[in-house]
Design a protein around this motif. Sequence first.
Motif, PDB file in Angstrom:
ATOM      1  N   ALA A 109    -124.006   6.638  80.316  1.00 20.55           N
ATOM      2  CA  ALA A 109    -123.736   7.940  80.950  1.00 20.55           C
ATOM      3  C   ALA A 109    -124.579   8.105  82.199  1.00 20.55           C
ATOM      4  CB  ALA A 109    -124.021   9.071  79.959  1.00 20.55           C
ATOM      5  N   GLN A 110    -125.832   7.659  82.118  1.00 19.56           N
ATOM      6  CA  GLN A 110    -126.703   7.750  83.291  1.00 19.56           C
ATOM      7  C   GLN A 110    -126.192   6.831  84.393  1.00 19.56           C
ATOM      8  OE1 GLN A 110    -129.527   9.806  83.770  1.00 19.56           O
ATOM      9  NE2 GLN A 110    -129.045   9.124  85.849  1.00 19.56           N
ATOM     10  N   ALA A 111    -125.687   5.670  84.023  1.00 20.23           N
ATOM     11  CA  ALA A 111    -125.157   4.727  85.016  1.00 20.23           C
ATOM     12  C   ALA A 111    -123.923   5.297  85.695  1.00 20.23           C
ATOM     13  CB  ALA A 111    -124.829   3.398  84.331  1.00 20.23           C
ATOM     14  N   GLU A 123    -116.528  19.056  90.212  1.00 22.14           N
ATOM     15  CA  GLU A 123    -115.946  18.948  88.880  1.00 22.14           C
ATOM     16  C   GLU A 123    -116.297  17.599  88.264  1.00 22.14           C
ATOM     17  OE1 GLU A 123    -111.660  18.798  88.685  1.00 22.14           O
ATOM     18  OE2 GLU A 123    -111.710  19.937  86.814  1.00 22.14           O
ATOM     19  N   GLU A 124    -116.236  16.513  89.056  1.00 24.60           N
ATOM     20  CA  GLU A 124    -116.565  15.177  88.566  1.00 24.60           C
ATOM     21  C   GLU A 124    -118.060  15.064  88.214  1.00 24.60           C
ATOM     22  OE1 GLU A 124    -113.220  12.448  90.848  1.00 24.60           O
ATOM     23  OE2 GLU A 124    -115.134  12.880  91.843  1.00 24.60           O
ATOM     24  N   LYS A 125    -118.904  15.676  89.078  1.00 26.89           N
ATOM     25  CA  LYS A 125    -120.347  15.635  88.834  1.00 26.89           C
ATOM     26  C   LYS A 125    -120.698  16.387  87.547  1.00 26.89           C
ATOM     27  CE  LYS A 125    -121.648  15.272  93.725  1.00 26.89           C
ATOM     28  NZ  LYS A 125    -122.375  15.914  94.843  1.00 26.89           N
ATOM     29  N   THR A 130    -122.354  16.470  81.867  1.00 26.29           N
ATOM     30  CA  THR A 130    -122.081  16.911  80.490  1.00 26.29           C
ATOM     31  C   THR A 130    -122.047  15.720  79.527  1.00 26.29           C
ATOM     32  OG1 THR A 130    -120.824  18.825  81.299  1.00 26.29           O
ATOM     33  CG2 THR A 130    -120.412  18.083  79.012  1.00 26.29           C
ATOM     34  N   LYS A 131    -121.423  14.645  79.980  1.00 30.19           N
ATOM     35  CA  LYS A 131    -121.331  13.442  79.141  1.00 30.19           C
ATOM     36  C   LYS A 131    -122.715  12.858  78.861  1.00 30.19           C
ATOM     37  CE  LYS A 131    -118.636   9.230  78.666  1.00 30.19           C
ATOM     38  NZ  LYS A 131    -117.610   8.358  79.266  1.00 30.19           N
TER      39      LYS A 131
END
Length: 428
Positions: A109-111, A123-125, A130-131
């Motif tokens: 998720a961090q990657a 919205e993508e950020k 959130t993930k």
Amino acid sequence: MKIRRILATAVAAAVTTPALLLSVTPAFADEKPAAQTQDKPSIAELEKAAAAAQTAYDDAVAAESAAEAALEATDLDTFPLRIAAEAAKKVATEAAAAKTAADQAVVDAQAAIDALPETATEEEKTAAATKLAEAQTAAAAAGEAKTAAEAKATEAGTALDDERVNLARKIGTAQKAVKQALADKNAADAALAKAVEEEAEEGEGDDDDCVPEAKLTTVVTGLPSTVVAGTKVNFKLRVTNGTDKTMDEVLPFAYIHATDESGLKDIDKLVHLQWSNGSSSKWQTVDNEHYMDAISPLKAHAHADIKMRLAIDASAPAGNGVTFVAGDYFNDNGSCGGSPDLEGYEFLIAAAGSKPGKVDDAKPSTNKPNTSGVKPQSGASARPVTGSLAATGSSSATSQLALASGAAVAIGAGALFVVRRRKVGSDA
């Protein structure tokens, strides 16, 4: 044997206080006083005790086997604590795998966030952040689950190990119980066997065929009249059948007694009389309770030589000693007899380190027997002692003749054979 023990004590007393021995001689011709028998257990009581000891031993062996079986059961897959330990271990393994997967999700998720282009929409950020947060929450939960599962696995494993240790201790306790029960059983069996043997002796009747035989002689040669403490001296015992008939079995007997110079302190434990037959270099101890090996047979006018050795401990004080010797015979037809007197060879005990110089041989305290005309058992040399007695040390008849000759030097042959006929029942 009863008579042997009684007269062994009598011989020891005769060396130091012969007047005392003579004063109590009549006691040897009487039956055992009631005071000596009132506490003696009966055969039935001893049989009951032996049976109880056997049962206790059997129970102890069974308990040991059960404890060993219980420990072996812990290795089975069906053992409850092993089942629990294996299940907890499996859960811990699964929890560890889940934690690894959750940690990798956080990394992924961090990657994904790091890989967003500059043109990424809000919205993508937001979705990527959130993930990551969800992955981090899942990883934390997985870590707690892993810790809890590992704790349970450790607890279950410890419970299994503790049970195995406990069972191992029970085996150790059971083994000690078996050892003690076996000792008790052996003691009970020995007491019963001794009582049965003594009862059989008492019921055998008088030994009217056992007679004094002056021509069965025992002579010691080569025993120094002074022996230094801390040394060993070798000498010879010659047993001679001066009669015109073969003796089927001749039993040489020896007894040793020693005191300090005062004559009051018994130092028998520091003085050791040993013998060896002609075919072996092994020395055996004469323990004042058993005969030496039998000479079977000893032909008419023949003799046999026995190698003897006297060893005195270095700690022995200066004092006096005496070696008594005698012989008894038993024929296949049931007749028996023995030396009417005991030959006693007195010697001085010199303190360790003494240098007495050349000394004469010890001389017998009774008249030296006439052995003229006596030939060796076979050829030019004496026949070596061979054969052995039963494990009990002697037959019933043997016990009546053994130390009976031993006390003759003090109480006389006539009184001695009265003792044999009366079959004294003392346990002294």
